[in-house]
Design a protein around this motif. Sequence first.
Motif: not given
Length: 498
Positions: A249-251, A284-285, A449-450, A461-464
């Motif tokens: 997951x992005x921090x 990042x959506x 980013x879409x 894990x990667x999208x906001x």
Amino acid sequence: MTATTERLRMTGIVKRFPGTVALDGVELSVRPGEVHCLLGENGAGKSTLMKILAGSYRPDEGTILLDGQPYAPATPHAGLAAGIAVIYQELDLLPDLTVAQNLLLGRAPRLGPFVRRGQRAKLARAALDRVGATFPVTARVGDLPIAAQQLTAIAKALTADARVIVMDEPSATLGESELLAVFEVIRSLTAEGRSVIFISHRMDEVMEIGDRATVLRDGRAVGVHDLASTGPDELVAAMIGEAGELVGATDRPAPKGEPLLRVERAHVPGLLDVRDLDVRPGEVVGLAGLGGAGRTTLLRALFGDLKAQVDARLDGRPLKVTSPAAAVRAGLALVPESRKEQGLMLGLSVSRNAAVGALGRPPWLLPGRTGRRLTAPALADLGVKASGPGQLVGQLSGGNQQKVVLAKWITRGGIRVLLLDEPTRGLDVGAKADLYRQVRHLADQGVAVLLASSELNELTANADRIEVLYEGRNVAHFDPRVSPENVIAHTVITGAAP
């Protein structure tokens, strides 16, 4: 024949290509009635090994036994006649023919010189019903969505009396219900004593459907695992040569501020009606949804790749995108779902493909030295595996081809909005990590980013933020940092947030 008798044994298989050894003494043993998973990173040699089994390639060294008898097919037709059916990740269907014509090509029932069309349609319908497909057998394959084409390819294998059926990433384009139907087909095939070789990068699928797994790494078989007593982490460690979490997951803190891209409405009659979708700089959506929910349609509409009504603003100004060229000038970049048809020129080199956008000239006029210099950083950052920048991109594995598509946009620069449509389709766990690191790097530079993906765990894990599309509409949005994955999954399947 007992349960432990070998259906297939490949021994000491070696295959060389100019500048590389794709397979270096590979061993593979498959039993009757077994689902044998073949695992490995992109470029590990999985597809090459299966092409040798099918008769598309001839091995430089090694032997193959099929039910104890020597087997050395000179052509794919000979392989099919011997009982080997392969469903490739890049489908080998004929787009201008109907589903029924594809399913029984060369094997259609005849009355003298004439094809018995009614009988052919009946046989084709039975095969489609077995995989849970509802589209008509009279449909032109090229008009079907990719998921339907995948089901057609699986049904085609069922029409042959195959002893070994190879499925190369069969679930890459399928929704949950379609995947469940395919798993039922696999179980029925093995119950009949047929053998299935299952290639997948999705560990949950491997653990659910597989009996044993052979792991390839750098063209060698590095282990055979009984899946009843082996965990996913152990398999991943064998694939990459080390343990560890590959996609975490992005921090990063969630981006704030005014939207860079604001979609007031994107509308395609009967297909799409998305309203009030925002993406901030550096955000990042994720776009979640079942197959046919409208994710690809939305990205193509924003990129000017289909006729649509799009009311949108970019950095506060009206965004008028009438064609892909206009979208590129505005700073939009699309990594499409079908890389071979829409993203690459397969007969040209890696460096020419990656440099074409940056130099703005026809690829056959690009200077080789300049192209290599411009593309080297992006290709290295993404971990593209090739014998060199001059290798034809069509000779790369599917995952490495996908990296070249992204490298093309990174090399060009000037990206303001990055549209990603199933960017990790066919990528192994390590390649996925490379790609998402690069996506996050672009987002850190302010790119919006879409990200459309059928892999919900990758989105969380990667999208906001995650937007859920259902039947062409955006019906809910979630912050993956605070929303449980099962809540998001419930909305994806039902279209209604709990």
